[in-house]
Scaffold this motif. Structure first.
Motif, PDB file in Angstrom:
ATOM      1  N   ARG A  71     -10.451 -10.609   2.255  1.00 21.79           N
ATOM      2  CA  ARG A  71      -9.710  -9.085   2.205  1.00 21.79           C
ATOM      3  C   ARG A  71     -10.462  -8.363   1.062  1.00 21.79           C
ATOM      4  O   ARG A  71     -10.545  -7.147   1.282  1.00 21.79           O
ATOM      5  CB  ARG A  71      -8.060  -9.295   1.866  1.00 21.79           C
ATOM      6  CG  ARG A  71      -7.771  -8.260   1.715  1.00 21.79           C
ATOM      7  CD  ARG A  71      -6.045  -8.346   1.553  1.00 21.79           C
ATOM      8  NE  ARG A  71      -5.587  -7.154   1.319  1.00 21.79           N
ATOM      9  CZ  ARG A  71      -4.009  -7.030   0.702  1.00 21.79           C
ATOM     10  NH1 ARG A  71      -3.663  -8.090   0.510  1.00 21.79           N
ATOM     11  NH2 ARG A  71      -3.754  -5.716   0.537  1.00 21.79           N
ATOM     12  N   LEU A  72     -10.682  -8.938  -0.140  1.00 26.59           N
ATOM     13  CA  LEU A  72     -11.163  -8.107  -1.004  1.00 26.59           C
ATOM     14  C   LEU A  72     -12.625  -7.504  -0.821  1.00 26.59           C
ATOM     15  O   LEU A  72     -12.855  -6.202  -0.785  1.00 26.59           O
ATOM     16  CB  LEU A  72     -11.614  -8.735  -2.299  1.00 26.59           C
ATOM     17  CG  LEU A  72     -10.140  -9.175  -3.179  1.00 26.59           C
ATOM     18  CD1 LEU A  72     -10.578 -10.190  -4.566  1.00 26.59           C
ATOM     19  CD2 LEU A  72      -9.749  -8.118  -3.834  1.00 26.59           C
ATOM     20  N   GLU A  75     -12.183  -4.978   2.206  1.00 29.35           N
ATOM     21  CA  GLU A  75     -11.455  -3.630   1.657  1.00 29.35           C
ATOM     22  C   GLU A  75     -12.773  -2.847   0.589  1.00 29.35           C
ATOM     23  O   GLU A  75     -12.762  -1.805   0.858  1.00 29.35           O
ATOM     24  CB  GLU A  75     -10.343  -3.907   0.736  1.00 29.35           C
ATOM     25  CG  GLU A  75      -9.099  -4.151   1.420  1.00 29.35           C
ATOM     26  CD  GLU A  75      -7.920  -4.369   0.505  1.00 29.35           C
ATOM     27  OE1 GLU A  75      -8.136  -4.284  -0.742  1.00 29.35           O
ATOM     28  OE2 GLU A  75      -6.851  -4.854   1.035  1.00 29.35           O
ATOM     29  N   ILE A  78     -14.969  -1.128   3.327  1.00 28.96           N
ATOM     30  CA  ILE A  78     -14.368  -0.050   4.133  1.00 28.96           C
ATOM     31  C   ILE A  78     -14.395   0.964   3.002  1.00 28.96           C
ATOM     32  O   ILE A  78     -14.680   2.297   3.343  1.00 28.96           O
ATOM     33  CB  ILE A  78     -13.042  -0.667   4.506  1.00 28.96           C
ATOM     34  CG1 ILE A  78     -12.989  -1.517   5.530  1.00 28.96           C
ATOM     35  CG2 ILE A  78     -12.114   0.730   4.912  1.00 28.96           C
ATOM     36  CD1 ILE A  78     -11.638  -2.110   6.066  1.00 28.96           C
ATOM     37  N   ILE A  79     -14.105   0.954   1.752  1.00 25.90           N
ATOM     38  CA  ILE A  79     -13.863   2.037   1.079  1.00 25.90           C
ATOM     39  C   ILE A  79     -15.351   2.392   0.704  1.00 25.90           C
ATOM     40  O   ILE A  79     -15.650   4.023   0.737  1.00 25.90           O
ATOM     41  CB  ILE A  79     -13.296   1.524  -0.550  1.00 25.90           C
ATOM     42  CG1 ILE A  79     -11.848   1.414  -0.133  1.00 25.90           C
ATOM     43  CG2 ILE A  79     -13.371   2.588  -1.533  1.00 25.90           C
ATOM     44  CD1 ILE A  79     -11.165   0.539  -1.385  1.00 25.90           C
ATOM     45  N   TRP A 116     -20.627  -0.591  -2.499  1.00 23.46           N
ATOM     46  CA  TRP A 116     -19.729  -1.755  -2.072  1.00 23.46           C
ATOM     47  C   TRP A 116     -19.404  -2.589  -3.323  1.00 23.46           C
ATOM     48  O   TRP A 116     -18.502  -3.032  -3.525  1.00 23.46           O
ATOM     49  CB  TRP A 116     -20.463  -2.423  -1.033  1.00 23.46           C
ATOM     50  CG  TRP A 116     -19.861  -3.677  -0.521  1.00 23.46           C
ATOM     51  CD1 TRP A 116     -18.380  -4.054  -0.684  1.00 23.46           C
ATOM     52  CD2 TRP A 116     -20.300  -4.725   0.234  1.00 23.46           C
ATOM     53  NE1 TRP A 116     -18.245  -5.411  -0.007  1.00 23.46           N
ATOM     54  CE2 TRP A 116     -19.467  -5.691   0.449  1.00 23.46           C
ATOM     55  CE3 TRP A 116     -21.729  -5.044   0.639  1.00 23.46           C
ATOM     56  CZ2 TRP A 116     -19.598  -6.895   1.046  1.00 23.46           C
ATOM     57  CZ3 TRP A 116     -21.895  -6.227   1.428  1.00 23.46           C
ATOM     58  CH2 TRP A 116     -20.963  -7.097   1.499  1.00 23.46           C
ATOM     59  N   GLN A 123     -12.267  -3.158  -8.130  1.00 22.08           N
ATOM     60  CA  GLN A 123     -11.026  -4.138  -7.284  1.00 22.08           C
ATOM     61  C   GLN A 123     -10.827  -5.354  -8.213  1.00 22.08           C
ATOM     62  O   GLN A 123      -9.735  -5.413  -8.446  1.00 22.08           O
ATOM     63  CB  GLN A 123     -11.378  -4.473  -5.974  1.00 22.08           C
ATOM     64  CG  GLN A 123     -11.248  -3.408  -5.031  1.00 22.08           C
ATOM     65  CD  GLN A 123     -11.279  -4.158  -3.799  1.00 22.08           C
ATOM     66  OE1 GLN A 123     -12.413  -4.678  -3.385  1.00 22.08           O
ATOM     67  NE2 GLN A 123     -10.598  -4.142  -2.524  1.00 22.08           N
ATOM     68  N   TYR A 128      -6.695  -5.779  -8.608  1.00 22.23           N
ATOM     69  CA  TYR A 128      -6.278  -7.101  -8.336  1.00 22.23           C
ATOM     70  C   TYR A 128      -6.154  -7.802  -9.707  1.00 22.23           C
ATOM     71  O   TYR A 128      -6.065  -9.207  -9.575  1.00 22.23           O
ATOM     72  CB  TYR A 128      -6.901  -7.983  -7.496  1.00 22.23           C
ATOM     73  CG  TYR A 128      -6.685  -7.328  -5.793  1.00 22.23           C
ATOM     74  CD1 TYR A 128      -5.355  -7.362  -5.284  1.00 22.23           C
ATOM     75  CD2 TYR A 128      -7.713  -6.178  -5.387  1.00 22.23           C
ATOM     76  CE1 TYR A 128      -5.323  -6.522  -3.942  1.00 22.23           C
ATOM     77  CE2 TYR A 128      -7.317  -5.728  -4.190  1.00 22.23           C
ATOM     78  CZ  TYR A 128      -6.296  -5.971  -3.489  1.00 22.23           C
ATOM     79  OH  TYR A 128      -6.002  -5.579  -2.282  1.00 22.23           O
TER      80      TYR A 128
END
Length: 129
Positions: A71-72, A75, A78-79, A116, A123, A128
């Motif tokens: 997931r990290l 995400e 995508i960003i 990325w 992130q 997180y």
């Protein structure tokens, strides 16, 4: 280091080494030979082959991770894709309005991969924590 991470480093590192060798070889060949467009195009595309092996290594590594790490990474990608797309979109407007130089499309992928990595660092250590 986990076995899947070691395997990733071996496959990705090997593909990047092959990429550099093929890239320099193809550029040297293209600068030293005059041939038709078909041959020049094929030689120019040769570095894509080890690049595809690198993409394969990334996907194999991604699939070996747990769901949270997947997931990290997803995400962050995508960003990064959205920032790259929006940045090129905005620069396109500025390019026309301010007569700025065109940016070659070969820079889009490295910018996205760099973003990325930056987003992934942000992130991991900020979002997180």
């Amino acid at each position: 280091m986990q076995a899947n991470a070691k395997r990733y480093m071996l496959h990705f590192g090997g593909s990047m080494l092959a990429y550099m060798v093929v890239l320099f070889g193809s550029v040297a060949w293209l600068n030293g030979h005059e041939t038709g467009p078909l041959v020049r195009g094929l030689v120019a595309l040769l570095p894509v082959i080890p690049g595809l092996v690198a993409l394969w290594a990334v996907m194999v590594f991604y699939r070996s991770l747990d769901e949270f790490k997947q997931r990290l990474i997803a995400e962050a990608m995508i960003i990064a894709a959205l920032l790259t797309g929006f940045g090129s979109f905005a620069y396109g407007f500025l390019e026309g309005a301010l007569d700025l130089p065109a940016i070659p499309t070969i820079w889009i992928f490295p910018v996205m991969i760099g973003l990325w990595g930056l987003v992934g660092c942000f992130q991991k250590y900020v979002v997180y924590r």
